[in-house]
Structure formats: C-alpha cells, structure tokens
Design an enzyme around this catalytic site. Sequence first.
Site, PDB file in Angstrom:
ATOM      1  N   GLU A 546       0.820  -1.227   0.000  1.00 38.46           N
ATOM      2  CA  GLU A 546       0.000   0.000   0.000  1.00 38.46           C
ATOM      3  C   GLU A 546       0.849   1.269   0.000  1.00 38.46           C
ATOM      4  OE1 GLU A 546      -2.624   0.173   3.375  1.00 38.46           O
ATOM      5  OE2 GLU A 546      -3.591  -1.724   2.919  1.00 38.46           O
ATOM      6  N   GLY A 547       2.143   1.157   0.252  1.00 40.46           N
ATOM      7  CA  GLY A 547       2.980   2.348   0.428  1.00 40.46           C
ATOM      8  C   GLY A 547       3.297   2.611   1.881  1.00 40.46           C
TER       9      GLY A 547
END
Length: 579
Positions: A546-547
């Site tokens: 997701e980062g």
Amino acid sequence: MTDRDPGYPAGQRDAVYRVIAERRDVRQGFRPDPVPADVLGRVLTAAHQAPSVGFSQPWDFIVITDLARRERIAALARRNRDEFAAGLPGARARSFDSLKIESITDTPVNIVVSCDRTRGGRHTLGRHTQPRTADFSSVLAVANLWLAARAEGLGVGWVSFFDERELAAELGLPAHLEVIAYLCVGYVRQFASEPELATAGWARRRPLSWAVHAEEYGHRGLPGEEAVDPLTEVIAAIAPLDADAMTAARERQDRMTKPRGSLGVLEEVSVQLAGLAGRCPPPLPEPACVAVFAADHGVHAQGVTPWPQEVTAQMVANFLAGGAVVNTFAAQVGAEVTVVDIGVAAELEPVPGLLPRKIAMGTADFTEGPAMTRDQAVAALTAGIEIARDLVAAGNRCLVTGDMGIANTTASAALICAFTGADPAEATGRGTGIDAAMYARKIEVVCRGLARHRPDPADPVGVLAAFGGFEHAALAGFILGAAALRVPVILDGVIAGAAALAAVALAPDAIAACVAGHRSAEPGHAVTLSYLGLRPLVDLGLRLGEGTGAVLALPLVQSAARALRDVATFDSAGVADKT
Ligand SMILES: Cc1cc2nc3c(=O)[nH]c(=O)nc-3n(C[C@H](O)[C@H](O)[C@H](O)COP(=O)(O)O)c2cc1C
C-alpha cells in the site's frame, strides 16, 4: 509561394501576445482607487465580444460595488475556504494557510459572469449536441474581460470558493441562470511575472511539449519537431546525480554543529537529495504524495494466495474512503494519498482521489502466456510517467510509491528473478501469509513462468509484459517520471522494488531519484535492494504494501533535507570545531 496574410504589424502582434503572457490572476496588492466608468465599459465591451455557441451570448454581467453585499459574499467564501482547508493533508494545509484566495472586499468592483443555458431556444447551433458549450461561451467572456483588464492596468482575481446556489441567491439570480465566475477587479501596485501559485510553490507550469500531440493523443510533439513518446523522452532526460551539489552537501555536513558523520545514513540521503536537485541545500521534499497503483493479476488463478481477487477493488474503495493503513500513516506524516486504477478487474465508480487509468481488467495468467502485450506494458509505463508529471506539476516535491493487487507478490517474484537472476526459491515469499503447500505452489508457478518466457533482462518492456502487473509497469514509469523531473521517489516494498528493477533496466541513472523507504519481510525485497545497492531507511518487518513502509520513511527523508538546510555551521554558530 502563396501570399500569406502577414497578420497585424509586428508591434501590434507583440502587444496581443504580451497581454496574454502578462495576464495574471491577482489576489494581493490591490489599490483602493475606483475604476472609472469608461474603463469598466471598455472591459465589459471586450467581454461581450466573446465567441459563443450558436451566437447565443449566454452571459450577463452583474457589477457589484456595495460594500455590505461584498462583505456578505466574502463571508460565504471564507466558510468554503475553511471547509476546503479542513480536508487538506498536513503539508498542503500549512502552505494553503499562507495563500490568499480572494480579494472581494479589497477591490472596488466585483463582476459576476453568469450563463443562461436556455438562451436562444432549443435550436441553438452546436449547443444541441454539447450542452456544456453554453458554459464554455461564458468562460470565453471571462477570458476577454481578463485580457482587456490587463491592458487597462486592472488586476482580476477569480474566486471559485462558493456554493453556486448560495451565491446565486445572494445575487438575486433567477433559477435559469448559473454563476460562471466571480471576479474581483481593481488597480494594482504591480503585476507578478509568474502565477502566484507557482511562486508559492503550490503548482508548476506544465511544459508545452506535454500538452501538444501530433495527430493522435499520445504522440507528443511540438510543431516542427519530431514526435516523441513520453517513455523515450524521460529515458533521455534522466541523468546521474550532480557531483558539485553533492560535494557542497558533504562539505556542509562536515561544517554543521555535530560530529562529522553523526547523522549516519541521513547524511547520505541529504547528499543524494542535493545531487538530485543539483543544488545545496536542496528543496525540502514536501508536500509529498503517495500514489497507490492498483491492479489485478491473471496468475491469481494458480492459487498463489488465499485472498479472493475482489479484495483489490474492495481495498481501493477503502483507500478512497480513508480507511486503510496507508491513509492513517499518510495523515500522520501530512502526505496526500491518490489511488490509481491501472488495471483492477472491476468497474470502479469515478470518485475524487481516484485516477482512472485502467489498461485492462487485470493481466493474463503468466503461466499460460504473456501477462500483457508490449503495447499494454508501454501504456502502463506511460501512465506512470504522466501521473508523476501531474503530481509534480501539482506542486509535490516528493513522490511515494504505493500498490495494491492481490497476487502481486507472485508477479514481483517472477520479475525479480528475471532481472536479477535470483533463484525463485530465494525471491518468492509468503506474501500475505500462506501455508507450506501454497508456498511450494507459488515457487513452482514462478519457475513455470520463467521457464515459459525465458525473459531477457536486456528487454525490460518484454520482461514487464511477460510477468506483468500493470501496477509494476506503471510504478516503473512513475519512478522514471520522478527521476526525469529530479524529484525524489520513496520506494515501498517488494512490488516497488520489482518496478524499480524495470525502471533501472530502462534507464540506469533512475536510481539517483530512488530512496528505499523500508525493507519488507518478503525475501525478494532484500535480493532487490542489494541488487540495486539501496539501503532501506526503516526495517520493521512490515509486509503490507500500500505504500505504508515508504510513508513511514518520509519524515526521515524530510528531516535529512531540513538538517542540511537549517542546522548551523561551526562558523555561523560560533561553536568550536574538534581540534
Ligand atoms: C476557473 C477558475 C477558477 C479560479 N478560482 C480561484 C479561486 O477561487 N481563488 C484564487 O485565488 N484563484 C482562483 N483562480 C485563479 C488561478 O489560481 C490562476 O489563474 C492560476 O493560478 C494561474 O495563474 P495566472 O492566472 O496568474 O496565470 C481561478 C482560475 C480559474 C480559471
């Protein structure tokens, strides 16, 4: 040779281009002097000469000078401004605070331009096929007014922080009229040479070459120049770190009021940022934006994950609703989250914050054939480049990679093996957490894919096409786009790592822009980082994607830049250096 109409005499032509170049949206420095009626009349005459669909002239101009009314309108704008500010991520909110967005009571005259979408009856030429052309026509009246005002030495500021119906009620507009523009008009002390938002670092002007396409969308090319596609253009633009700026940064680090080298890896980060920017100190890497590239994978059919494919689309909805881990981490560090549908296998509703860039409804199964075509790989790379460009033009000074795609650790493992030559057993991990049988199958699937495609690492587009992940290809483009613009890009885990391998295979100097945000628990990520020679800033055993890991590293990168910029030196602080 044909006789060409030479147009206006040179001096007059220059005046036309000059007024276009020097028109500015003005928000500060207005003078209280009234605008004489004859001047206002000329400006309104210019507005009234605008082109309009079917010559329908759908505009009206409401000229407001009454202070009490303007104060009421200013209160409406203030409320809308506060609502907008409340929704901004931290770094943006701080810089928005210092921006002036209206001059409703600082200017002697306000002009409202409205639109009557019904004027001219139902047979208005052109509007029958495109109803929006009525609004466009009123906007052209605004443009004429804005240009004429500039030639008269009058500043104009357009305010759009209104609920349109609320404003219409205050102006007594009949229900069939729409407000198109609210303009604050007055004499100014001086006109800025650049848009105020550019000077404030809020946004940048896009180069003309990004906006001009030859014949078909996507064939970028200025008149008289060869058409060049964004991928070729960015690869050509990517260059290594600037040695002089790096030397200056190292020298400054050594003069800062701290023992030499005591900031460890952060000193190297600051030197890299200086080398990337080509100056010391480099700009602070804020505001920052995480782009979460989401896509589905045909290899999911091979049973490489216990999660159903629908989870990709469901998580996209979660990111957009602000409910995922990356949203909370981004909120904590003041970064924006943008979500890119680069190939989710579901139709997604258009909502703010979602960039619809779907290449296809997921990739094909790479054990049965190529995951995507070469054209699709190039399209995804290009989408990534364009997103990087748009986010940088929107004022971001740091990009952060994010990803979502059920089964994407399998595609990542195959890509990592293809680019680094690693053994599938070494590069394949347990992803979201799988049992021994599924893990064995996952390794076998990667082996089968490699045997089938016999990837050539010297053909990065071919490798991306073979094993895919539209998000991998788009992330590779995103990294290349950042590197070409000399903006740092913080890489998240194994998916970003696999994409970085592709980016570096396409343009080796792209590594100059890359900062490894963290080391994920996926074994392929460690392989990738050592292949790329990147040192991760955070190592917390994260394996979410997701980062999230990259976002956690953002304050470290920002602190490194801020220290280089703001820490006193021994000479400036009068502190004695070590003898
Ligand atoms: C449709 C439209 C709405 C705008 N709304 C606002 C606004 O609410 N507040 C503001 O400060 N500027 C507003 N602007 C001005 C833009 O910020 C400005 O045009 C842009 O930054 C480019 O700068 P320039 O006009 O000086 O070239 C608006 C401009 C347009 C075209």
